[in-house]
Write a protein that holds these residues in place. Structure first.
Motif, short mmCIF file in Angstrom:
data_model
loop_
_atom_site.label_atom_id
_atom_site.label_comp_id
_atom_site.label_asym_id
_atom_site.label_seq_id
_atom_site.Cartn_x
_atom_site.Cartn_y
_atom_site.Cartn_z
N ASP A 1 11.75 7.21 12.16
CA ASP A 1 10.66 6.72 13.02
C ASP A 1 9.31 6.65 12.74
OD1 ASP A 1 9.57 5.28 15.27
OD2 ASP A 1 10.20 6.95 16.90
N VAL A 2 8.81 5.84 11.79
CA VAL A 2 7.62 5.90 11.13
C VAL A 2 6.64 5.26 12.13
CG1 VAL A 2 6.50 5.62 9.10
CG2 VAL A 2 8.83 5.89 9.06
N TYR A 3 5.54 5.89 12.67
CA TYR A 3 4.74 5.40 13.66
C TYR A 3 3.37 6.17 13.57
CZ TYR A 3 5.99 9.46 16.58
OH TYR A 3 5.92 10.77 16.84
N SER A 4 2.28 5.21 14.21
CA SER A 4 0.90 5.74 14.43
C SER A 4 0.39 6.43 13.32
CB SER A 4 0.83 6.71 15.64
OG SER A 4 1.40 6.23 16.56
N ASN A 5 0.51 5.83 12.00
CA ASN A 5 -0.12 6.26 10.90
C ASN A 5 -1.45 5.62 10.62
OD1 ASN A 5 1.88 8.08 9.47
ND2 ASN A 5 3.18 6.65 9.79
N THR A 6 -2.43 6.17 9.99
CA THR A 6 -3.79 5.66 9.77
C THR A 6 -3.72 4.27 9.01
OG1 THR A 6 -4.31 7.02 8.25
CG2 THR A 6 -5.00 7.49 10.46
N GLN A 7 -2.89 4.38 8.11
CA GLN A 7 -2.78 3.02 7.25
C GLN A 7 -1.25 2.49 7.55
OE1 GLN A 7 -4.45 3.10 3.33
NE2 GLN A 7 -5.31 4.97 3.62
N HIS A 8 -0.59 2.45 6.29
CA HIS A 8 0.57 1.73 6.49
C HIS A 8 1.69 2.58 6.83
CE1 HIS A 8 -1.56 -1.42 4.74
NE2 HIS A 8 -1.65 -0.84 3.41
N GLY A 9 2.76 2.15 7.48
CA GLY A 9 4.15 3.07 7.63
C GLY A 9 4.78 3.64 6.32
N ARG B 1 12.58 2.52 12.28
CA ARG B 1 11.51 2.20 13.00
C ARG B 1 10.29 2.21 12.23
NH1 ARG B 1 13.21 0.96 18.26
NH2 ARG B 1 15.49 1.70 18.80
N LEU B 2 9.79 0.87 12.42
CA LEU B 2 7.98 1.11 11.84
C LEU B 2 7.44 0.70 12.75
CD1 LEU B 2 9.15 -0.74 8.24
CD2 LEU B 2 8.99 1.77 8.79
N ARG B 3 6.35 1.30 13.43
CA ARG B 3 5.99 0.99 14.53
C ARG B 3 4.44 1.58 14.79
NH1 ARG B 3 6.50 4.64 19.06
NH2 ARG B 3 7.85 6.31 18.53
N GLN B 4 3.60 0.61 15.45
CA GLN B 4 2.17 1.09 15.99
C GLN B 4 1.52 1.70 14.83
OE1 GLN B 4 3.48 3.57 19.21
NE2 GLN B 4 3.69 1.50 20.53
N ASN B 5 1.65 1.34 13.49
CA ASN B 5 0.72 1.80 12.41
C ASN B 5 -0.55 1.20 12.31
OD1 ASN B 5 2.61 4.01 11.12
ND2 ASN B 5 4.13 2.04 11.25
N LYS B 6 -1.51 1.60 11.88
CA LYS B 6 -2.94 1.00 11.88
C LYS B 6 -3.05 0.00 10.60
CE LYS B 6 -4.74 3.75 15.20
NZ LYS B 6 -3.48 4.64 15.18
N ARG C 1 -1.05 7.28 4.97
CA ARG C 1 0.32 6.52 5.06
C ARG C 1 1.40 7.31 5.41
NH1 ARG C 1 -2.10 4.70 -0.04
NH2 ARG C 1 -2.92 2.74 0.14
N GLY C 2 2.16 6.75 6.18
CA GLY C 2 3.55 7.72 6.47
C GLY C 2 4.21 8.10 5.19
N LEU C 3 4.68 7.12 4.45
CA LEU C 3 5.40 7.60 3.12
C LEU C 3 4.90 6.74 2.23
CD1 LEU C 3 8.92 7.29 4.94
CD2 LEU C 3 7.81 9.28 4.17
N ASP C 4 4.72 7.39 0.99
CA ASP C 4 4.18 6.79 -0.35
C ASP C 4 5.19 7.27 -1.35
OD1 ASP C 4 1.03 6.26 -1.97
OD2 ASP C 4 3.04 5.69 -2.61
N PRO C 5 6.18 6.56 -1.79
CA PRO C 5 7.17 6.86 -2.65
C PRO C 5 6.47 6.66 -4.34
CG PRO C 5 7.71 4.88 -2.09
CD PRO C 5 6.50 5.29 -1.27
N LEU C 6 5.24 6.52 -4.66
CA LEU C 6 4.70 6.44 -5.95
C LEU C 6 3.75 7.36 -5.88
CD1 LEU C 6 4.63 5.07 -8.55
CD2 LEU C 6 3.23 3.46 -7.64
N ASN C 7 3.59 8.05 -7.10
CA ASN C 7 2.46 9.10 -7.11
C ASN C 7 1.42 8.46 -8.15
OD1 ASN C 7 3.46 11.15 -5.27
ND2 ASN C 7 4.92 11.62 -7.06
#
Length: 244
Positions: free
Chosen positions: A23-31, A46-51, A1-7
């Motif tokens: 600009d959060v993009y092209s991550n293998t899961q969520h932006g 921008r949240l774009r082109q994430n898988k 994931r691009g960003l995960d604010p919880l551990n």
């Protein structure tokens, strides 16, 4: 994931995170993935082109998206979900665009609620998905719909399956001033969500600006009302001549 604010995977995770100007993009899961935490804000991003999904809010409360674009993600632009009835997911999104995502612009699963204002939902197979009447809902004010195969798909216990025309959309409880029209983005396919001078989104939003700047850093509320979507059309520059 691009960003995960919880551990972790419980309500004791990190709260009050801010994602801004990214600009959060092209991550293998969520932006952006928010799991059982609250008070998070995604601003001018921008949240774009994430898988997976642009922003996935699971059991997350009092979260806000503003002046943000979620587009061309493989699944949804935004998903609000909770598998625990006692911890409902909710989100408010203002002056956002959910465009050309693979499945849904906005997906409301079980035990989830939210409010949308001054947003564009366009060119998705389903604009908004509402899972079940009575256990999830979304209010919408001053939103523009265009190019979705179905603007709103309502699943369980609704009187209708799909809502598409302005009259149908505005008949939903808590929905007002829905317009169905081309927002006239400059070049959404290439990520340019500025609007043309004749866009129906101009001055069609709220009377007051919820946030001072648009996605591009321009001032909000240039005209008589806020423009719908992530961009506020600015007054053209020019030269002032003083003649004596």
């Amino acid at each position: 994931r691009g960003l995960d604010p919880l551990n972790g995977t419980n309500a004791n995770g990190a709260n009050g995170n801010l994602v801004t100007g990214c600009d959060v993009y092209s991550n293998t899961q969520h932006g952006v993935y928010v799991n059982f935490s609250g008070g998070n804000r995604i601003s001018r991003t921008r949240l774009r082109q994430n898988k997976g999904t642009g922003a996935y809010l699971r059991g997350a409360v009092f979260n806000t998206l503003e002046n943000t674009v979620s587009h061309q993600n493989a699944v949804d632009g935004l998903c609000v979900d909770s598998t625990v009835p006692s911890i409902s997911g909710d989100a408010a999104f203002v002056n956002c665009a959910f465009h050309a995502n693979g499945r849904r612009g906005v997906n409301y699963e079980y035990w989830s609620y939210g409010n949308a204002a001054d947003c564009v939902i366009s060119d998705n197979p389903q604009g908004v998905y509402l899972k079940q009447k009575g256990i999830n809902w979304m209010n919408a004010t001053n939103c523009c719909w265009h190019g979705n195969a179905t603007n709103v798909f309502a699943d369980i216990n609704f009187t209708k399956i799909s809502y598409n025309t302005p009259a149908e959309l505005n008949a939903l409880a808590g929905w007002t001033n829905s317009i169905v029209a081309n927002p006239l983005f400059r070049d959404a396919a290439c990520g340019d969500f500025r609007i043309a001078p004749v866009s129906p989104c101009i001055d069609a939003g709220s009377a007051a600006a919820a946030y001072p700047l648009d996605l591009y850093g321009g001032k909000r509320l240039v005209g008589t009302a806020v423009d719908i979507g992530p961009y506020e059309r600015q007054l053209p520059g020019g030269t002032v001549l003083c003649v004596r």
